[in-house]
Design a protein around this motif. Structure first.
Motif, PDB file in Angstrom:
ATOM      1  N   PRO A 152      26.155 -13.511 -81.269  1.00  0.00           N
ATOM      2  CA  PRO A 152      27.050 -13.784 -82.384  1.00  0.00           C
ATOM      3  C   PRO A 152      27.407 -15.266 -82.452  1.00  0.00           C
ATOM      4  CG  PRO A 152      27.773 -11.845 -81.189  1.00  0.00           C
ATOM      5  CD  PRO A 152      26.620 -12.420 -80.416  1.00  0.00           C
ATOM      6  N   GLY A 153      27.415 -15.807 -83.656  1.00  0.00           N
ATOM      7  CA  GLY A 153      27.739 -17.221 -83.824  1.00  0.00           C
ATOM      8  C   GLY A 153      26.503 -18.096 -83.905  1.00  0.00           C
ATOM      9  N   SER A 154      25.325 -17.569 -83.520  1.00  0.00           N
ATOM     10  CA  SER A 154      24.110 -18.388 -83.589  1.00  0.00           C
ATOM     11  C   SER A 154      23.812 -18.753 -85.042  1.00  0.00           C
ATOM     12  CB  SER A 154      22.924 -17.616 -83.001  1.00  0.00           C
ATOM     13  OG  SER A 154      21.718 -18.190 -83.448  1.00  0.00           O
ATOM     14  N   SER A 155      23.503 -20.022 -85.269  1.00  0.00           N
ATOM     15  CA  SER A 155      23.265 -20.480 -86.642  1.00  0.00           C
ATOM     16  C   SER A 155      21.945 -19.938 -87.184  1.00  0.00           C
ATOM     17  CB  SER A 155      23.257 -22.010 -86.687  1.00  0.00           C
ATOM     18  OG  SER A 155      22.270 -22.476 -85.799  1.00  0.00           O
ATOM     19  N   CYS A 156      21.130 -19.345 -86.327  1.00  0.00           N
ATOM     20  CA  CYS A 156      19.838 -18.813 -86.788  1.00  0.00           C
ATOM     21  C   CYS A 156      19.935 -17.367 -87.260  1.00  0.00           C
ATOM     22  CB  CYS A 156      18.803 -18.916 -85.683  1.00  0.00           C
ATOM     23  SG  CYS A 156      18.341 -20.618 -85.346  1.00  0.00           S
ATOM     24  N   ASN A 157      21.043 -16.698 -86.976  1.00  0.00           N
ATOM     25  CA  ASN A 157      21.159 -15.302 -87.398  1.00  0.00           C
ATOM     26  C   ASN A 157      21.156 -15.182 -88.918  1.00  0.00           C
ATOM     27  OD1 ASN A 157      21.175 -14.110 -84.923  1.00  0.00           O
ATOM     28  ND2 ASN A 157      23.411 -14.043 -84.723  1.00  0.00           N
ATOM     29  N   VAL A 158      20.433 -14.169 -89.429  1.00  0.00           N
ATOM     30  CA  VAL A 158      20.418 -13.915 -90.873  1.00  0.00           C
ATOM     31  C   VAL A 158      20.759 -12.444 -91.065  1.00  0.00           C
ATOM     32  CG1 VAL A 158      19.121 -14.512 -92.946  1.00  0.00           C
ATOM     33  CG2 VAL A 158      18.196 -15.146 -90.732  1.00  0.00           C
ATOM     34  N   PHE A 159      21.760 -12.176 -91.899  1.00  0.00           N
ATOM     35  CA  PHE A 159      22.173 -10.791 -92.135  1.00  0.00           C
ATOM     36  C   PHE A 159      22.027 -10.451 -93.612  1.00  0.00           C
ATOM     37  CE2 PHE A 159      24.451 -12.103 -88.335  1.00  0.00           C
ATOM     38  CZ  PHE A 159      24.232 -11.019 -87.504  1.00  0.00           C
ATOM     39  N   PRO A 160      21.819  -9.167 -93.927  1.00  0.00           N
ATOM     40  CA  PRO A 160      21.738  -8.795 -95.347  1.00  0.00           C
ATOM     41  C   PRO A 160      23.063  -9.113 -96.034  1.00  0.00           C
ATOM     42  CG  PRO A 160      21.271  -6.904 -93.906  1.00  0.00           C
ATOM     43  CD  PRO A 160      21.712  -8.029 -93.022  1.00  0.00           C
ATOM     44  N   CYS A 161      23.010  -9.826 -97.169  1.00  0.00           N
ATOM     45  CA  CYS A 161      24.278 -10.220 -97.808  1.00  0.00           C
ATOM     46  C   CYS A 161      24.859  -9.064 -98.613  1.00  0.00           C
ATOM     47  CB  CYS A 161      24.106 -11.462 -98.666  1.00  0.00           C
ATOM     48  SG  CYS A 161      22.634 -11.433 -99.641  1.00  0.00           S
ATOM     49  N   SER A 162      24.046  -8.009 -98.891  1.00  0.00           N
ATOM     50  CA  SER A 162      24.560  -6.893 -99.682  1.00  0.00           C
ATOM     51  C   SER A 162      25.460  -5.974 -98.854  1.00  0.00           C
ATOM     52  CB  SER A 162      23.397  -6.083-100.252  1.00  0.00           C
ATOM     53  OG  SER A 162      22.614  -5.622 -99.183  1.00  0.00           O
ATOM     54  N   SER A 163      25.462  -6.160 -97.550  1.00  0.00           N
ATOM     55  CA  SER A 163      26.257  -5.270 -96.710  1.00  0.00           C
ATOM     56  C   SER A 163      27.264  -6.078 -95.914  1.00  0.00           C
ATOM     57  CB  SER A 163      25.320  -4.509 -95.774  1.00  0.00           C
ATOM     58  OG  SER A 163      26.059  -3.877 -94.770  1.00  0.00           O
TER      59      SER A 163
END
Ligand SMILES: O=C(O)CCC(=O)C(=O)O
Ligand SMILES: [Fe+2]
Length: 229
Positions: free
Chosen positions: A36-47
């Motif tokens: 958590p907090g890693s700048s490389c993480n990408v999450f679905p923006c719809s959820s």
């Protein structure tokens, strides 16, 4: 699919994000998450809740991972912190249609698998594939190649695969406790020369994986090359 591709890795050097691994057993989709907090993480923006939930799950896995790591260090008679702390969570993406994995060894130290209720995971023992059926509330703990080498084979990496069942999607959350890339790995001196035991492995280097960009498949196995000394 469009939504999934929006979660493709933002960096070619870091695979966090959506990816696929095509294998003869089946196509495997995953969303890879770093700490958590890693700048490389990408999450679905719809959820909106997804990120929060995954980060909470990551932290819970971290606690279990630390506990198991300390038990293993204790068992090996090592100080509690040997420095193998780099962790990655790789939960497959949702609504997948096929999700097998060819047989392989995990290349990290210890892997934790949380399965849903769909069978598929199998481990090879004495040349036979043994199903590891999901048990509610429990995790599967796998030994990886690095721990096999570090422990001078006191622990042996588990060869495993995921068999796909026609018409059934399977989701699992996999947490890798590893070492990161480009590290020399060799049997620990405490378990070899300090106790007069011959190392069963030469030094190995974990080579940085080559990741392809946006939606293309990437190799599931990091290359490990032998040093010739
Ligand atoms: O999904 C699973 O049960 C295991 C997946 C696996 O073996 C891996 O990601 O290395
Ligand atoms: Fe695995």
């Amino acid at each position: 699919m469009e939504e999934k591709l929006k979660c493709s890795p933002i960096s070619t050097l870091n695979p966090a994000g959506y990816g696929r691994m095509d294998s003869y057993i089946g196509n495997n989709e995953r969303l890879r998450i770093d700490a958590p907090g890693s700048s490389c993480n990408v999450f679905p923006c719809s959820s909106t809740g997804y990120r929060k939930t995954m980060e909470e799950i990551f932290k819970e896995f971290e606690k279990v991972s630390e506990l198991v790591e300390s038990v293993i260090n204790d068992f090996l008679g090592l100080p509690t912190d040997k420095g193998y702390h780099d962790r990655l969570a790789l939960p497959p993406a949702t609504d997948i249609t096929s999700n097998g994995r060819d047989e392989h060894l995990d290349s990290n130290c210890i892997t934790f698998v949380l399965q849903d209720d769909v069978v598929g995971l199998e481990v090879k023992k004495d040349k036979q594939w043994i199903p590891i059926p999901p048990v509610k509330g429990s995790l599967v703990v796998n030994i990886g190649v690095i721990l096999q080498v570090l422990s001078n084979k006191r622990f042996e990496a588990a060869r495993h695969r995921v068999v796909k069942h026609r018409g059934r999607s399977r989701n699992s959350i996999v947490f890798f406790n590893g070492l990161g890339t480009n590290k020399w790995v060799e049997p620990l001196p405490e378990l070899t020369r300090e106790i007069g035991e011959a190392p069963k492995y030469r030094s190995r280097i974990r080579v940085q994986r080559v990741y392809r960009s946006k939606g293309q498949s990437s190799s599931s196995q990091p290359t490990q090359s032998r040093r010739s000394d």
